[in-house]
Design an enzyme around this catalytic site. Sequence first.
Site, PDB file in Angstrom:
ATOM      1  CG  ASP A  36      -8.700 -24.422  16.963  1.00 22.81           C
ATOM      2  OD1 ASP A  36      -7.783 -23.591  17.203  1.00 22.81           O
ATOM      3  OD2 ASP A  36      -9.590 -24.707  17.785  1.00 22.81           O
ATOM      4  N   GLY A  37      -6.123 -22.819  14.731  1.00 20.25           N
ATOM      5  CA  GLY A  37      -5.859 -21.441  14.291  1.00 20.25           C
ATOM      6  C   GLY A  37      -6.132 -20.386  15.345  1.00 20.25           C
ATOM      7  CD  GLU A  38     -10.445 -20.768  19.012  1.00 13.07           C
ATOM      8  OE1 GLU A  38     -10.099 -20.895  20.210  1.00 13.07           O
ATOM      9  OE2 GLU A  38     -11.600 -20.966  18.608  1.00 13.07           O
ATOM     10  CG  HIS A 127      -0.836   5.359   0.524  1.00 12.02           C
ATOM     11  ND1 HIS A 127       0.137   5.462  -0.442  1.00 12.02           N
ATOM     12  CD2 HIS A 127      -2.000   5.668  -0.081  1.00 12.02           C
ATOM     13  CE1 HIS A 127      -0.424   5.806  -1.592  1.00 12.02           C
ATOM     14  NE2 HIS A 127      -1.719   5.932  -1.390  1.00 12.02           N
ATOM     15  CE  LYS A 191       0.529   3.598  -9.583  1.00 14.71           C
ATOM     16  NZ  LYS A 191       1.212   3.053  -8.407  1.00 14.71           N
ATOM     17  CG  ASP A 218       5.863   4.406  -4.942  1.00  7.74           C
ATOM     18  OD1 ASP A 218       5.252   5.323  -4.342  1.00  7.74           O
ATOM     19  OD2 ASP A 218       5.295   3.643  -5.739  1.00  7.74           O
ATOM     20  CB  SER A 222       2.182  -3.819  -2.883  1.00  6.22           C
ATOM     21  OG  SER A 222       1.343  -4.897  -2.543  1.00  6.22           O
ATOM     22  N   GLY A 224       4.985  -4.859  -6.794  1.00  4.36           N
ATOM     23  CA  GLY A 224       6.143  -4.412  -7.564  1.00  4.36           C
ATOM     24  C   GLY A 224       5.794  -3.971  -8.980  1.00  4.36           C
ATOM     25  CB  THR A 226       4.242   0.856  -9.183  1.00  4.62           C
ATOM     26  OG1 THR A 226       2.866   0.632  -8.892  1.00  4.62           O
ATOM     27  CG2 THR A 226       4.503   2.326  -9.415  1.00  4.62           C
TER      28      THR A 226
HETATM   29  C1  R5P Z   1       0.206   3.642  -4.606  1.00  7.07           C
HETATM   30  O1  R5P Z   1      -0.833   4.009  -4.173  1.00  7.07           O
HETATM   31  C2  R5P Z   1       1.447   3.490  -3.805  1.00  7.07           C
HETATM   32  O2  R5P Z   1       2.077   4.722  -3.603  1.00  7.07           O
HETATM   33  C3  R5P Z   1       2.408   2.531  -4.501  1.00  7.07           C
HETATM   34  O3  R5P Z   1       2.787   3.082  -5.740  1.00  7.07           O
HETATM   35  C4  R5P Z   1       1.741   1.218  -4.720  1.00  7.07           C
HETATM   36  O4  R5P Z   1       1.210   0.721  -3.527  1.00  7.07           O
HETATM   37  C5  R5P Z   1       2.708   0.200  -5.298  1.00  7.07           C
HETATM   38  O5  R5P Z   1       2.013  -0.995  -5.504  1.00  7.07           O
HETATM   39  P1  R5P Z   1       2.559  -2.138  -6.440  1.00  7.07           P
HETATM   40  O6  R5P Z   1       3.939  -2.479  -5.977  1.00  7.07           O
HETATM   41  O7  R5P Z   1       1.585  -3.273  -6.206  1.00  7.07           O
HETATM   42  O8  R5P Z   1       2.510  -1.625  -7.843  1.00  7.07           O
END
Ligand code: R5P
Length: 296
Positions: A36-38, A127, A191, A218, A222, A224, A226
């Site tokens: 059940d995920g516990e 961050h 950006k 960077d 996340s 990608g 950016t």
């Molecule tokens: C921004 O606040 C961070 O420094 C990265 O630029 C950001 O988290 C990259 O996110 P993503 O890969 O989703 O563009």
Amino acid sequence: MTPLLVAIPGNEKLTEDLAATLCCDVGGLEIHAFPDGETYLRFITSPANRPVVLVCTLSHPNEKMLPLLFSSATARELGASRVGLVAPYLAYMRQDRRFKPGEAVTSRQVARLLSDAFDWLVTVDPHLHRYSSLADIYSIPTHVVHAAPLIAHWIKANVTNPLIIGPDSESEQWVAAVASDVGAPYSVLEKVRHGDRDVEIRLKDLEQWKGRTPVLVDDIISTGRTMIEAVRLLSSQGWPSPVCVAVHGLFADNADSLLARLGARVVTTNSVPHKTNAIDIGKTLAAYIATQAGPR
Ligand code: R5P
């Protein structure tokens, strides 16, 4: 008493490396998800009367937080003298203010949960944008390992004639430090983020550095978006395929494959285990753990 290093599942490799550097034991921890995920959790190695160091990078944090908090609480109940946390990637740092009325400032809430559960914390380049340091939100001793010198070392060894580029103003802190160590010029792009997966990048005039290899640096990849937008723009202006370097490779939405398809070489530190890991932050983390994990 030497510290007992314990890996939350998924962190075994870094934990073994840290234990080898620190000449200390790796403790066994059994974690099992019930149907059940516990979470079921049991220390195989007794943490009694010794400092315990839990190793848990906090990518995909929601699924890791409860097992991590249970592990810390259990270590204390079983008599650990101190419990520290090695979280090479520290999640939730980007929600650092209430951007719209009613939003949760989750960075503060996570900081409170971890400060209540641990005696100290070490991480790699969290961050920090609107906070000046982790002490703004964490009430326990915290230490930040900086990846910039390690990234610079990798670039020097692997890229000829680089131009270091940050995709946004937030990245300038990395980019300036890395460029200075490498002895290369740098530039920071502009950006504007319209949504989680909607990013607009504007190139500055980079003509004076034509002939160099662009290296995008960077803190986080996340989705990608950016990096992808920056790579596309550079390519549209006739630059060769760039190298994309990030401290933390989270790679949501198969971002690593998308970047590879655009011809970019992607390199990350091992703060989050991934096939792009080429820069080791283990030794620097170990140096700090050695100062913290002794008996109180
Ligand atoms: C921004 O606040 C961070 O420094 C990265 O630029 C950001 O988290 C990259 O996110 P993503 O890969 O989703 O563009």
